[in-house]
Scaffold this motif. Structure first.
Motif, PDB file in Angstrom:
ATOM      1  N   PHE A 118       2.985  -8.289 -14.851  1.00  0.00           N
ATOM      2  CA  PHE A 118       3.948  -7.393 -15.506  1.00  0.00           C
ATOM      3  C   PHE A 118       3.307  -6.656 -16.677  1.00  0.00           C
ATOM      4  CE2 PHE A 118       7.094  -6.629 -18.843  1.00  0.00           C
ATOM      5  CZ  PHE A 118       7.997  -5.833 -18.160  1.00  0.00           C
ATOM      6  N   LYS A 119       2.591  -7.378 -17.531  1.00  0.00           N
ATOM      7  CA  LYS A 119       2.047  -6.778 -18.748  1.00  0.00           C
ATOM      8  C   LYS A 119       0.997  -5.717 -18.446  1.00  0.00           C
ATOM      9  CE  LYS A 119       4.217  -8.923 -22.136  1.00  0.00           C
ATOM     10  NZ  LYS A 119       4.986  -8.210 -23.185  1.00  0.00           N
ATOM     11  N   THR A 120       0.179  -5.935 -17.427  1.00  0.00           N
ATOM     12  CA  THR A 120      -0.799  -4.904 -17.086  1.00  0.00           C
ATOM     13  C   THR A 120      -0.113  -3.676 -16.491  1.00  0.00           C
ATOM     14  OG1 THR A 120      -1.187  -6.034 -14.967  1.00  0.00           O
ATOM     15  CG2 THR A 120      -2.736  -6.480 -16.767  1.00  0.00           C
ATOM     16  N   GLN A 121       0.985  -3.898 -15.775  1.00  0.00           N
ATOM     17  CA  GLN A 121       1.710  -2.763 -15.176  1.00  0.00           C
ATOM     18  C   GLN A 121       2.314  -1.867 -16.250  1.00  0.00           C
ATOM     19  OE1 GLN A 121       4.959  -3.908 -12.644  1.00  0.00           O
ATOM     20  NE2 GLN A 121       5.214  -1.868 -11.791  1.00  0.00           N
ATOM     21  N   VAL A 122       2.795  -2.482 -17.342  1.00  0.00           N
ATOM     22  CA  VAL A 122       3.418  -1.675 -18.394  1.00  0.00           C
ATOM     23  C   VAL A 122       2.401  -1.234 -19.446  1.00  0.00           C
ATOM     24  CG1 VAL A 122       5.670  -2.754 -18.077  1.00  0.00           C
ATOM     25  CG2 VAL A 122       4.071  -3.721 -19.750  1.00  0.00           C
ATOM     26  N   GLY A 123       1.120  -1.601 -19.258  1.00  0.00           N
ATOM     27  CA  GLY A 123       0.070  -1.098 -20.139  1.00  0.00           C
ATOM     28  C   GLY A 123      -0.161  -1.880 -21.407  1.00  0.00           C
ATOM     29  N   SER A 124       0.303  -3.128 -21.476  1.00  0.00           N
ATOM     30  CA  SER A 124       0.089  -3.920 -22.692  1.00  0.00           C
ATOM     31  C   SER A 124      -1.383  -4.232 -22.900  1.00  0.00           C
ATOM     32  CB  SER A 124       0.892  -5.224 -22.621  1.00  0.00           C
ATOM     33  OG  SER A 124       2.279  -4.961 -22.617  1.00  0.00           O
ATOM     34  N   TRP A 125      -2.130  -4.458 -21.819  1.00  0.00           N
ATOM     35  CA  TRP A 125      -3.574  -4.645 -21.851  1.00  0.00           C
ATOM     36  C   TRP A 125      -4.116  -4.335 -20.466  1.00  0.00           C
ATOM     37  CZ3 TRP A 125      -0.438  -8.988 -23.189  1.00  0.00           C
ATOM     38  CH2 TRP A 125      -0.218  -9.897 -22.148  1.00  0.00           C
ATOM     39  N   SER A 126      -5.427  -4.305 -20.345  1.00  0.00           N
ATOM     40  CA  SER A 126      -6.011  -3.914 -19.054  1.00  0.00           C
ATOM     41  C   SER A 126      -7.314  -4.664 -18.817  1.00  0.00           C
ATOM     42  CB  SER A 126      -6.275  -2.405 -19.031  1.00  0.00           C
ATOM     43  OG  SER A 126      -7.171  -2.030 -20.065  1.00  0.00           O
ATOM     44  N   TYR A 127      -7.677  -4.751 -17.538  1.00  0.00           N
ATOM     45  CA  TYR A 127      -8.920  -5.384 -17.102  1.00  0.00           C
ATOM     46  C   TYR A 127      -9.791  -4.347 -16.404  1.00  0.00           C
ATOM     47  CZ  TYR A 127      -6.522  -9.840 -17.830  1.00  0.00           C
ATOM     48  OH  TYR A 127      -5.854 -10.903 -18.389  1.00  0.00           O
ATOM     49  N   ALA A 128     -11.073  -4.663 -16.317  1.00  0.00           N
ATOM     50  CA  ALA A 128     -11.964  -3.825 -15.521  1.00  0.00           C
ATOM     51  C   ALA A 128     -11.463  -3.820 -14.076  1.00  0.00           C
ATOM     52  CB  ALA A 128     -13.395  -4.352 -15.602  1.00  0.00           C
ATOM     53  N   SER A 129     -11.656  -2.711 -13.405  1.00  0.00           N
ATOM     54  CA  SER A 129     -11.077  -2.540 -12.069  1.00  0.00           C
ATOM     55  C   SER A 129     -11.973  -3.050 -10.948  1.00  0.00           C
ATOM     56  CB  SER A 129     -10.765  -1.062 -11.826  1.00  0.00           C
ATOM     57  OG  SER A 129     -11.944  -0.278 -11.948  1.00  0.00           O
ATOM     58  N   ASP A 130     -13.102  -3.679 -11.283  1.00  0.00           N
ATOM     59  CA  ASP A 130     -14.013  -4.124 -10.227  1.00  0.00           C
ATOM     60  C   ASP A 130     -13.563  -5.458  -9.659  1.00  0.00           C
ATOM     61  OD1 ASP A 130     -14.494  -5.517 -12.537  1.00  0.00           O
ATOM     62  OD2 ASP A 130     -16.655  -5.643 -12.259  1.00  0.00           O
ATOM     63  N   GLY A 131     -14.088  -5.792  -8.497  1.00  0.00           N
ATOM     64  CA  GLY A 131     -13.841  -7.099  -7.905  1.00  0.00           C
ATOM     65  C   GLY A 131     -12.779  -7.092  -6.829  1.00  0.00           C
ATOM     66  N   GLY A 136      -3.287  -6.919  -7.591  1.00  0.00           N
ATOM     67  CA  GLY A 136      -3.053  -5.657  -8.259  1.00  0.00           C
ATOM     68  C   GLY A 136      -4.135  -5.395  -9.286  1.00  0.00           C
ATOM     69  N   ALA A 137      -3.722  -5.185 -10.543  1.00  0.00           N
ATOM     70  CA  ALA A 137      -4.681  -4.907 -11.611  1.00  0.00           C
ATOM     71  C   ALA A 137      -5.148  -6.169 -12.322  1.00  0.00           C
ATOM     72  CB  ALA A 137      -4.044  -3.952 -12.625  1.00  0.00           C
ATOM     73  N   VAL A 138      -4.767  -7.343 -11.806  1.00  0.00           N
ATOM     74  CA  VAL A 138      -5.033  -8.597 -12.501  1.00  0.00           C
ATOM     75  C   VAL A 138      -6.083  -9.423 -11.756  1.00  0.00           C
ATOM     76  CG1 VAL A 138      -4.023 -10.740 -13.372  1.00  0.00           C
ATOM     77  CG2 VAL A 138      -2.676  -8.624 -13.378  1.00  0.00           C
ATOM     78  N   PHE A 184       9.259 -11.843 -23.394  1.00  0.00           N
ATOM     79  CA  PHE A 184       7.962 -11.223 -23.124  1.00  0.00           C
ATOM     80  C   PHE A 184       8.094 -10.098 -22.095  1.00  0.00           C
ATOM     81  CE2 PHE A 184       5.903 -15.263 -24.712  1.00  0.00           C
ATOM     82  CZ  PHE A 184       5.223 -14.662 -25.748  1.00  0.00           C
ATOM     83  N   PHE A 185       9.114 -10.170 -21.264  1.00  0.00           N
ATOM     84  CA  PHE A 185       9.363  -9.130 -20.264  1.00  0.00           C
ATOM     85  C   PHE A 185      10.356  -8.083 -20.778  1.00  0.00           C
ATOM     86  CE2 PHE A 185       7.876 -12.802 -17.972  1.00  0.00           C
ATOM     87  CZ  PHE A 185       7.079 -12.296 -16.961  1.00  0.00           C
TER      88      PHE A 185
END
Length: 307
Positions: A118-131, A136-138, A184-185
């Motif tokens: 949820f938090k990565t979807q709303v832009g609270s923090w982000s990870y590198a996109s590799d792997g 999803g983005a996690v 948190f949500f």
């Protein structure tokens, strides 16, 4: 009566280590500066042992940032995930963690991963996109960072033989933890009520005192202070992880800087969720029916006696 020779609920490997260290430490003076230094040293060793999962994870993240080849065919995030799995397997295979405790660690992993999605979807923090090992983005290693908190709490509970005076009713703590997790949500769509939740935490846990054994003595401190101290050290670990580019907050995308101290409020609230999950397998225990043996961690003169 608690066994004075050492906690009975240690794992097989920990009992062997505990017996050897006790044999060495028992030769040291019981009183005076040497006695206090012994307690302090054992406190540090036990804390380090309780943090072994989180410490190993943080060391791998730090090392990967410094030395992992940028042009490696295998993505760094996938390497971190496999390293986390290997650490977890080693913990169980080496009998440093019981299968019963593993259930809580897995639950931490699931609860944390849900929040990460949820938090990565709303832009609270982000990870590198590799792997490839990701949802999803996690990347999947992220859940192990929450599991590291769970591992620490279940281990510190038995390593320090934690006992609690005036612990609140568990159903009350469960309702409070559910409200914290929901906030948190919902704070992205509704008013953020974290400060009201912190006030509720202070109200619910304010009278609770935690007793813990180091080596020869039992000590006590307010449980709220324990929550705050653990939250502070999680914040320090978070700074190491973000410096290592394990993840980044939006304000760090242009260049790393310290995570805002305001995040301490989030980690403090996370402690409530964490403690409630741990009480699922380790219900809070009251002190033994023995004379008070606690030294007040807030600065009162020590009243500890050997056990």
């Amino acid at each position: 009566m608690h066994n004075p020779s050492g906690p009975a609920d240690l794992t097989t490997a920990e009992r062997a280590i505990d017996a050897r260290f006790r044999a060495l430490l028992a030769r040291l003076p019981r009183r005076g500066p040497a006695g206090w230094l012994t307690e302090f040293a054992v406190f540090g060793l036990k804390q380090a042992w309780a943090c072994v999962f989180g410490g190993a994870m943080l060391a791998v993240i730090f090392a990967a940032h410094l030395w992992y080849p940028p042009d490696a065919a295998f993505a760094r995030n996938d390497f971190l995930t496999l390293a986390a799995v290997a650490i977890q397997i080693a913990m169980v295979a080496g009998r440093l963690e019981t299968l019963r405790e593993l259930r809580v660690v897995v639950l931490f992993h699931l609860v944390g991963t849900a929040m990460e999605l949820f938090k990565t979807q709303v832009g609270s923090w982000s990870y590198a996109s590799d792997g490839l090992l990701r949802l999803g983005a996690v990347p999947l290693f992220s859940g192990f960072m929450y599991a590291a908190v769970g591992s620490y709490l279940v281990r510190v509970n038995r390593l320090f033989d934690l006992r609690f005076t005036r612990y609140p009713r568990r159903w009350v703590t469960a309702v409070l933890a559910a409200a914290v997790y929901a906030n948190f949500f919902t704070n992205h769509y509704l008013p953020d009520v974290r400060w009201l939740l912190i006030a509720a935490v202070a109200l619910v846990f304010g009278r609770c005192v935690m007793q813990f054994r180091i080596f020869r003595f039992r000590w006590r401190m307010p449980l709220l202070l324990a929550f705050l101290l653990v939250a502070f050290f999680i914040w320090l670990a978070e700074n190491i992880a973000t410096w290592s580019n394990a993840w980044l907050y939006p304000s760090q995308l242009g260049g790393w800087h310290l995570v805002s101290p305001a995040k301490l409020a989030s980690w403090f609230l996370l402690m409530i969720i964490s403690v409630v999950l741990v009480t699922w397998i380790s219900p809070p225990q009251p002190p033994d029916d023995e004379p008070a043996t606690a030294a007040d961690a807030t600065g009162a003169p020590p009243a500890a006696v050997p056990r």
